[in-house]
Design a protein around this motif. Sequence first.
Motif, PDB file in Angstrom:
ATOM      1  N   VAL A  78       0.816  -1.219   0.000  1.00 35.91           N
ATOM      2  CA  VAL A  78       0.000   0.000   0.000  1.00 35.91           C
ATOM      3  C   VAL A  78       0.853   1.275   0.000  1.00 35.91           C
ATOM      4  O   VAL A  78       0.325   2.369   0.123  1.00 35.91           O
ATOM      5  CB  VAL A  78      -0.973   0.018   1.200  1.00 35.91           C
ATOM      6  N   GLY A  79       2.159   1.129  -0.119  1.00 38.36           N
ATOM      7  CA  GLY A  79       3.003   2.305  -0.308  1.00 38.36           C
ATOM      8  C   GLY A  79       3.449   3.010   0.954  1.00 38.36           C
ATOM      9  O   GLY A  79       3.734   4.211   0.929  1.00 38.36           O
ATOM     10  N   CYS A  80       3.557   2.295   2.060  1.00 36.69           N
ATOM     11  CA  CYS A  80       4.077   2.904   3.298  1.00 36.69           C
ATOM     12  C   CYS A  80       5.606   2.910   3.222  1.00 36.69           C
ATOM     13  O   CYS A  80       6.292   2.208   3.980  1.00 36.69           O
ATOM     14  CB  CYS A  80       3.607   2.124   4.522  1.00 36.69           C
ATOM     15  N   VAL A  81       6.127   3.720   2.316  1.00 38.19           N
ATOM     16  CA  VAL A  81       7.546   3.647   1.976  1.00 38.19           C
ATOM     17  C   VAL A  81       8.475   4.095   3.108  1.00 38.19           C
ATOM     18  O   VAL A  81       9.662   3.771   3.110  1.00 38.19           O
ATOM     19  CB  VAL A  81       7.852   4.483   0.716  1.00 38.19           C
ATOM     20  N   ASN A  82       7.948   4.835   4.061  1.00 33.11           N
ATOM     21  CA  ASN A  82       8.799   5.325   5.154  1.00 33.11           C
ATOM     22  C   ASN A  82       8.667   4.496   6.429  1.00 33.11           C
ATOM     23  O   ASN A  82       9.178   4.890   7.474  1.00 33.11           O
ATOM     24  CB  ASN A  82       8.463   6.786   5.453  1.00 33.11           C
ATOM     25  N   ALA A  83       7.957   3.374   6.343  1.00 35.38           N
ATOM     26  CA  ALA A  83       7.690   2.590   7.555  1.00 35.38           C
ATOM     27  C   ALA A  83       8.530   1.329   7.625  1.00 35.38           C
ATOM     28  O   ALA A  83       8.853   0.718   6.608  1.00 35.38           O
ATOM     29  CB  ALA A  83       6.215   2.207   7.596  1.00 35.38           C
ATOM     30  N   THR A  84       8.903   0.985   8.833  1.00 33.52           N
ATOM     31  CA  THR A  84       9.333  -0.383   9.086  1.00 33.52           C
ATOM     32  C   THR A  84       8.267  -0.976   9.999  1.00 33.52           C
ATOM     33  O   THR A  84       7.215  -0.379  10.210  1.00 33.52           O
ATOM     34  CB  THR A  84      10.736  -0.436   9.722  1.00 33.52           C
ATOM     35  N   GLY A  85       8.531  -2.153  10.525  1.00 32.97           N
ATOM     36  CA  GLY A  85       7.487  -2.734  11.358  1.00 32.97           C
ATOM     37  C   GLY A  85       7.885  -4.070  11.927  1.00 32.97           C
ATOM     38  O   GLY A  85       8.948  -4.615  11.604  1.00 32.97           O
ATOM     39  N   SER A  86       7.033  -4.589  12.763  1.00 34.07           N
ATOM     40  CA  SER A  86       7.248  -5.910  13.354  1.00 34.07           C
ATOM     41  C   SER A  86       5.890  -6.471  13.742  1.00 34.07           C
ATOM     42  O   SER A  86       4.883  -5.776  13.703  1.00 34.07           O
ATOM     43  CB  SER A  86       8.160  -5.808  14.582  1.00 34.07           C
ATOM     44  N   ASP A  87       5.896  -7.746  14.100  1.00 31.14           N
ATOM     45  CA  ASP A  87       4.637  -8.393  14.477  1.00 31.14           C
ATOM     46  C   ASP A  87       4.594  -8.614  15.985  1.00 31.14           C
ATOM     47  O   ASP A  87       5.609  -8.982  16.591  1.00 31.14           O
ATOM     48  CB  ASP A  87       4.510  -9.753  13.781  1.00 31.14           C
ATOM     49  N   ILE A  88       3.436  -8.401  16.550  1.00 32.36           N
ATOM     50  CA  ILE A  88       3.246  -8.704  17.974  1.00 32.36           C
ATOM     51  C   ILE A  88       2.441  -9.983  18.067  1.00 32.36           C
ATOM     52  O   ILE A  88       1.335 -10.071  17.528  1.00 32.36           O
ATOM     53  CB  ILE A  88       2.546  -7.529  18.688  1.00 32.36           C
ATOM     54  N   LYS A  89       3.014 -10.978  18.720  1.00 35.20           N
ATOM     55  CA  LYS A  89       2.347 -12.270  18.860  1.00 35.20           C
ATOM     56  C   LYS A  89       1.881 -12.429  20.297  1.00 35.20           C
ATOM     57  O   LYS A  89       2.690 -12.441  21.222  1.00 35.20           O
ATOM     58  CB  LYS A  89       3.320 -13.408  18.507  1.00 35.20           C
TER      59      LYS A  89
END
Lengths: 104, 486
Positions: free
Chosen positions: B246-257
């Motif tokens: 979706v073009g969130c080009v400035n984002a990184t991220g991680s998953d919360i389990k």
Amino acid sequence: MDLDDQANVNRLAEESEGEMIVILGQPDPNSTALFAETVTRGDPTWAGPLAGVPLGLPVYHVLEPEIKESMDPELYQEHVGLMELSADVDEIIKWVKYYREGGE
Amino acid sequence: MSLEDSDPMPEPAILATRYVLAHAPDFVRYGSKPTREVEADPALLDQLAASLRPWDEVVSYPPNQVFIGNLTPDDLAATERPWYEHRVTDASADGQFGRIVTQAALYGLMKLSDDFDMLTITDSVAEQARHDLPRFEHRLDRIVGVTPDELTSVMADNDGLPLYFDGEVAGFMRRVHEQDASLDPHVLFENLACKATAVLAVADLLNDGEVTPADIDYLLNTGEEAVGDRYQRGGGSLSKAVGEVVGCVNATGSDIKAFCSAPVHALITAGAMVAAGLYRYVLVLGGGSQAKMGMKFRAHLRNEVPVMEDCLAGMAFLVGPDNGDGMRLRLDLTGKHPIGAGSSTQAVYQALVVDPLERAGLQMTDIDRYAVEMHNPEITEPGGSGDVPRTNYRTLAAMAVMRGEIAREDMDDFTASRGMPGFAPTQGHIPAGVPYLGHAHRAMRAGEVDRAMIVAKGSLFLGRMTQLVDGVSFVIEHAAGPQDSE
């Protein structure tokens, strides 16, 4: 009742040679009825080890007076008091008795 | 915007919410339960197919209309049951904060989310998918299909999972590794479906205009799928995979389990990130659980009710500095179920609900609405799991009685006015209190609700590593809401 629990009930019933009762702690009449049916007439969902296995175990609910009276009042209040207040006690007892007494 | 431009201690708020349902009747056969049961008794497949609902019935099903925001939970409480027989006249698939899409659209979303050319669909499904995805603008050129003959050829040349549309083979998920069980076609099918539903929820949220995709700094995925190969199994991440589409080009991220409670853990974490000035905009997202489709289908067949676990859900929440119209996340009023708390019902609700309120000098009756696990009871009751939300609300009411806040005869009123009927699909993390957030935002803007508490619990024991349960909670307030506890 999940498959592991059904297998455990089945195993314990065999090992106890008639010296076993089941005490349920389900919070509502609907699940109480299903669990009581499972340990008396067999798993009505035909999914687990008790499918077609009518163990006929004496089944009670932790909210029934005979169970409450046999327990430490302080401990009972701590662990069951909230459920006693929130659950539909009469309806739960009706269903567990129905299956315990083999009602039609 | 650089951190120097930001407020030193921004007040974090949930600024926007978005939900999706993807009707996927031909996916139900590949839910974990149906897969195993049909393997043991192939005749069940016809019974299952005959009990699935058509599109119109899914759209007009009252709980689904609540999920996307066309009905309120109070409307549902006033609707006679069974809800599947009291459908909404002239129901729309587009809601105030969500939408329902077709199975073709879902296949299209999976195709455009597939970066490894694992999924093949027929050209007729692809054409329908493009038609069924209005107001979606990402990677549409990737929704391409093959002729039926080409599909047959792909299936002859590869091992994999045949996929269906209207009961006929219309797609294929090919095997990408000969030995790795973590990359089994069925596993990748689940993961791709989860990614695709999350993509739609995030895209729709960003379309709402509060922020642009490039404004997002961090993504927190909360779905329950295990992403990774055999050396990490579930250790991977879906968040950047979704953000990329979706073009969130400035984002990184991680998953919360955190099993079912992951979205609430994630929203608290997102709020803390914003409050600390670490990131300005954090997106919390979660796609659907394909494994849970048809989970209770045997009970539904036995009770001669429709098989209602026929949709994949997705959701997205934008957390950022309060703009005066958001739902402020009261980080000083979060609840947690600590390891040493004990697992009795009393202990759990004491930790999750009462303790945080007491810290702020508030009572249970200071919360206008509680959102607990919002499982649709019509799905759970035939299987003997009861009405989960109702049981939880009765328990909360009983706690209020024990604390002397309300009289015993007021329990029904407490349950009705501060609770609500369950309306969410039974997909683990989806019902975890957060389906109410869209309604909470509307009700707060209308001045009907000042303060709400979101409560989620998780069954840690399912993974066989501990017997513990988990739980977290938070309180939200509108900017125009009560200021008495600050």
